[in-house]
Design a protein around this motif. Structure first.
Motif, PDB file in Angstrom:
ATOM      1  N   GLN A   4       0.836  -1.204   0.000  1.00 22.06           N
ATOM      2  CA  GLN A   4       0.000   0.000   0.000  1.00 22.06           C
ATOM      3  C   GLN A   4       0.873   1.258   0.000  1.00 22.06           C
ATOM      4  O   GLN A   4       0.549   2.251  -0.662  1.00 22.06           O
ATOM      5  CB  GLN A   4      -0.930  -0.004   1.217  1.00 22.06           C
ATOM      6  N   LEU A   5       1.978   1.186   0.730  1.00 20.11           N
ATOM      7  CA  LEU A   5       2.908   2.317   0.734  1.00 20.11           C
ATOM      8  C   LEU A   5       3.502   2.525  -0.658  1.00 20.11           C
ATOM      9  O   LEU A   5       3.607   3.660  -1.136  1.00 20.11           O
ATOM     10  CB  LEU A   5       4.027   2.077   1.758  1.00 20.11           C
ATOM     11  N   ALA A  46      -6.041  -0.359   8.526  1.00 20.84           N
ATOM     12  CA  ALA A  46      -7.425  -0.208   8.965  1.00 20.84           C
ATOM     13  C   ALA A  46      -7.534  -0.219  10.486  1.00 20.84           C
ATOM     14  O   ALA A  46      -8.523   0.270  11.051  1.00 20.84           O
ATOM     15  CB  ALA A  46      -8.293  -1.305   8.363  1.00 20.84           C
ATOM     16  N   SER A  47      -6.532  -0.755  11.160  1.00 20.69           N
ATOM     17  CA  SER A  47      -6.542  -0.824  12.622  1.00 20.69           C
ATOM     18  C   SER A  47      -5.946   0.423  13.273  1.00 20.69           C
ATOM     19  O   SER A  47      -5.963   0.559  14.492  1.00 20.69           O
ATOM     20  CB  SER A  47      -5.760  -2.056  13.100  1.00 20.69           C
ATOM     21  N   TYR A  83      -5.154   9.472   0.928  1.00 22.87           N
ATOM     22  CA  TYR A  83      -5.075   8.567  -0.227  1.00 22.87           C
ATOM     23  C   TYR A  83      -5.843   7.275   0.057  1.00 22.87           C
ATOM     24  O   TYR A  83      -6.626   6.811  -0.780  1.00 22.87           O
ATOM     25  CB  TYR A  83      -3.606   8.267  -0.528  1.00 22.87           C
ATOM     26  N   LEU A  84      -5.638   6.684   1.236  1.00 28.46           N
ATOM     27  CA  LEU A  84      -6.323   5.439   1.580  1.00 28.46           C
ATOM     28  C   LEU A  84      -7.842   5.633   1.620  1.00 28.46           C
ATOM     29  O   LEU A  84      -8.602   4.771   1.185  1.00 28.46           O
ATOM     30  CB  LEU A  84      -5.831   4.925   2.936  1.00 28.46           C
ATOM     31  N   GLU A  85      -8.259   6.784   2.116  1.00 22.75           N
ATOM     32  CA  GLU A  85      -9.691   7.064   2.212  1.00 22.75           C
ATOM     33  C   GLU A  85     -10.329   7.183   0.834  1.00 22.75           C
ATOM     34  O   GLU A  85     -11.425   6.657   0.597  1.00 22.75           O
ATOM     35  CB  GLU A  85      -9.917   8.345   3.017  1.00 22.75           C
ATOM     36  N   HIS A  86      -9.649   7.860  -0.096  1.00 24.86           N
ATOM     37  CA  HIS A  86     -10.234   8.119  -1.405  1.00 24.86           C
ATOM     38  C   HIS A  86     -10.006   6.994  -2.410  1.00 24.86           C
ATOM     39  O   HIS A  86     -10.852   6.748  -3.272  1.00 24.86           O
ATOM     40  CB  HIS A  86      -9.685   9.423  -1.979  1.00 24.86           C
ATOM     41  N   TYR A  87      -8.869   6.316  -2.321  1.00 22.07           N
ATOM     42  CA  TYR A  87      -8.527   5.332  -3.354  1.00 22.07           C
ATOM     43  C   TYR A  87      -8.642   3.889  -2.885  1.00 22.07           C
ATOM     44  O   TYR A  87      -8.658   2.975  -3.702  1.00 22.07           O
ATOM     45  CB  TYR A  87      -7.114   5.589  -3.874  1.00 22.07           C
ATOM     46  N   GLU A  88      -8.692   3.674  -1.574  1.00 23.82           N
ATOM     47  CA  GLU A  88      -8.842   2.301  -1.094  1.00 23.82           C
ATOM     48  C   GLU A  88     -10.082   2.164  -0.211  1.00 23.82           C
ATOM     49  O   GLU A  88     -10.238   1.196   0.516  1.00 23.82           O
ATOM     50  CB  GLU A  88      -7.580   1.868  -0.344  1.00 23.82           C
ATOM     51  N   SER A  89     -10.944   3.186  -0.285  1.00 21.56           N
ATOM     52  CA  SER A  89     -12.270   3.150   0.347  1.00 21.56           C
ATOM     53  C   SER A  89     -12.234   2.896   1.851  1.00 21.56           C
ATOM     54  O   SER A  89     -13.063   2.150   2.383  1.00 21.56           O
ATOM     55  CB  SER A  89     -13.144   2.085  -0.345  1.00 21.56           C
TER      56      SER A  89
END
Length: 294
Positions: A4-5, A46-47, A83-89
């Motif tokens: 992910q990084l 996510a944790s 980025y995680l919020e917008h591209y990995e929901s």
């Protein structure tokens, strides 16, 4: 998490078009954050919650990291979780409410005109390297460009005859005039030194290193420090010192703030305004000497 990084780094490079320095800094900062998560036995992003992030920031404060370093780490975390919020929901963004500590803006280190003159006199032009160094120093002080912009210049970015250079960064282009002294140094370097310094005759590099390859920022920094020592300049000079001196000297001699902002490539004029504070004493003297009721 490592994958992910890596995807995030690709996003910075390909979508955000972030500078190389930003990409390297964010990767380095986020890899340290990954090591922290591993020590906390947290195996997925996510944790991560606000408590986790605050604990990480507290750890940096306890280790007495510089305020600027902590601020950059927070910026990296906020950008990554955005980025995680917008591209990995991701359903929530634990970094949304993080705030960077306030950094006290200090007046930048500036050389006097006499010190700049002494510095620029050091490369005497006795060989190809000195001709190149002279041209680089003169150009940097004449234009106020960043060291990254200086070492990235190509022969197509300069027009010695018309007296300007073209700089591009983050998709923005600006044209900066070159003074007569810098133009003389550039002409001499281009005619006498550059052709024999290139490893490839077809190369467009403006300022190659002694191996004929592109010069690094660190390489120019070493050159600058050597000449500063020869000039007897005691302050800890960096390439940015010449940029600061360029701006301060222009404003001191009557340049308007907007023009200096444009030449420096500042997106926000408040960044340029810091140089005005350095002229407060001079403005007070002018008032005292010229106002009829002073």
């Amino acid at each position: 998490m490592e994958q992910q990084l890596n995807y995030f780094i690709q996003y910075l490079e390909q979508v955000r078009k972030s500078s190389r320095n930003t990409v390297l800094s964010y990767r380095r900062d986020l890899e340290k954050f990954l090591a922290f998560l591993d020590a906390q036995e947290i195996s997925d992003f996510a944790s991560v919650n606000e408590t986790t992030l605050n604990a990480y920031i507290l750890m940096m404060e306890q280790k007495q990291f510089a305020t600027s370093t902590i601020s950059r780490n927070i910026a990296a975390l906020k950008s990554f979780f955005d980025y995680l919020e917008h591209y990995e929901s991701f359903r929530s963004n634990p970094a949304a409410r993080l705030k960077a500590p306030k950094i006290e803006k200090k007046a930048p280190e500036v050389l006097t005109v006499a010190e700049v003159t002494k510095l620029l006199e050091q490369p005497a032009g006795r060989n190809n390297k000195e001709l190149r160094d002279k041209a680089m120093l003169e150009l940097m002080y004449a234009t106020g460009i960043r060291v990254s912009e200086l070492v990235s210049l190509t022969v197509n970015d300069i027009n010695v005859q018309a007296g300007y250079i073209r700089c591009s960064e983050h998709g923005r282009e600006r044209i900066i005039p070159i003074g007569s002294v810098a133009r003389v140094s550039l002409r001499q370097y281009l005619k006498q030194a550059r052709p024999s310094m290139l490893a490839d005759d077809n190369s467009s590099i403006l300022f190659p290193n002694c191996s004929g390859q592109p010069m690094s920022r660190q390489g120019f920094w070493k050159i600058l420090k050597q000449y500063a020592a020869k000039a007897g300049i005691a302050s800890d000079i960096t390439p940015h010192t010449l940029r600061h001196s360029f701006a301060a000297h222009l404003l001191e001699n009557g340049a308007d703030l907007r023009s200096v902002q444009e030449m420096l490539g500042h997106s926000d004029i408040s960044t340029t305004q810091i140089y005005l504070k350095m002229n407060t004493g001079r403005i007070r003297d002018i008032y005292s000497n010229t106002h009829p009721r002073a």
